[in-house]
Design an enzyme around this catalytic site. Structure first.
Site, PDB file in Angstrom:
ATOM      1  N   LYS A   1       8.265 -60.544  -9.512  1.00  0.00           N
ATOM      2  CA  LYS A   1       6.950 -59.981  -9.807  1.00  0.00           C
ATOM      3  C   LYS A   1       6.629 -60.221 -11.282  1.00  0.00           C
ATOM      4  O   LYS A   1       7.413 -59.879 -12.169  1.00  0.00           O
ATOM      5  CB  LYS A   1       6.991 -58.483  -9.525  1.00  0.00           C
TER       6      LYS A   1
HETATM    7  C1  E4P Z   1       2.271 -52.832  -6.410  1.00  0.00           C
HETATM    8  O1  E4P Z   1       3.108 -53.655  -6.144  1.00  0.00           O
HETATM    9  C2  E4P Z   1       2.503 -51.634  -7.242  1.00  0.00           C
HETATM   10  O2  E4P Z   1       3.844 -51.245  -7.161  1.00  0.00           O
HETATM   11  C3  E4P Z   1       1.729 -50.409  -6.829  1.00  0.00           C
HETATM   12  O3  E4P Z   1       1.018 -50.567  -5.650  1.00  0.00           O
HETATM   13  C4  E4P Z   1       1.158 -49.601  -7.917  1.00  0.00           C
HETATM   14  O4  E4P Z   1       0.340 -48.596  -7.416  1.00  0.00           O
HETATM   15  P1  E4P Z   1      -0.056 -47.261  -8.180  1.00  0.00           P
HETATM   16  O5  E4P Z   1      -1.430 -47.426  -8.682  1.00  0.00           O
HETATM   17  O6  E4P Z   1       0.021 -46.205  -7.107  1.00  0.00           O
HETATM   18  O7  E4P Z   1       0.970 -47.040  -9.263  1.00  0.00           O
END
Ligand code: E4P
Length: 217
Positions: free
Chosen positions: A85
């Site tokens: 990522k």
């Molecule tokens: C995506 O891969 C992220 O981990 C995630 O969806 C972040 O979401 P949040 O806005 O709930 O922190």
């Protein structure tokens, strides 16, 4: 379409995997930190629970460092399911290009516009992760963004897959699927909300009551 679980909690992942509806997992630095465990140990364990892609995020800021970090992660966690990522920055795009050349799959995260999604795709990203909830939080429409990216990728025959992320409600999941996201990554809480319906619970209770009242066992 596929559902991924957005968590670093192995108990939640085990439970969701047992339900048979989860094809992969996404983690992020905040989710890993919340568990209070070693990063490598946690991600390695997750790769043994699910058969599909497991996203692990790099923390470096420079592209070359991101590439080195990605290689380090892959060296320590030997799993074909690992996806690196990468944050959506100019340095991140450089890293995506390099990693793609090396045959390493990437998930470009923190995407908040179609322009960013297009750049990530051009750099060779395997996945892009537009964040719905965080856009809704500032009064914009996360689902509209998914629709826009999905139609852009379709018109241009772009193979990069869309992971709808930052999911807050079951409505987000259904909306993102209908808007054309190939993957939705959802928190465990939202998965549980999707399973339950009060009429289902009441229906089961009534069936059990009628069954017993008729003297059946
Ligand atoms: C995506 O891969 C992220 O981990 C995630 O969806 C972040 O979401 P949040 O806005 O709930 O922190």
């Amino acid at each position: 379409m596929e559902l991924f679980l957005d968590t670093a909690n192995v108990e939640e992942i085990r439970h969701a995997a047992d339900m048979g509806v989860i094809c992969g997992v996404t983690t992020n630095p905040s989710l890993i930190a919340r568990e209070g465990r070693d990063f490598y140990e946690t991600v390695a364990e997750i790769t043994t629970i699910v058969d599909g892609p497991v996203s692990a995020e790099v923390m470096s800021e420079k592209g070359a460092d991101m590439v080195r970090e990605a290689q380090e992660i892959r060296k320590k966690i030997k799993s074909d399911n690992l996806v690196i990522k990468i944050p959506m920055t100019a340095e991140g795009l450089h890293a995506v290009r390099e990693l793609t050349r090396m045959g390493i799959r990437t998930n470009v995260t923190l995407v908040f516009s179609s322009a960013q999604a297009l750049l990530a795709a051009c750099a060779g990203a395997t996945y892009v992760s537009p964040f719905l909830g965080r856009l809704d939080d500032i009064g914009e429409s996360g689902l509209e963004l998914i629709r826009e990216i999905a139609s852009l990728f379709a018109v241009q025959h772009i193979g990069t897959k869309i992971i709808a992320a930052s999911i807050r409600t079951p409505g987000h999941v259904i909306g993102a699927a209908a808007a054309g996201a190939q993957v939705v990554t959802l928190p465990y809480k939202v998965l549980c909300q999707m399973v339950h319906h009060p009429l289902t619970d009441a229906g089961i209770e009534r069936f059990v009551k009628d069954w017993k009242a008729a003297g059946l066992s």
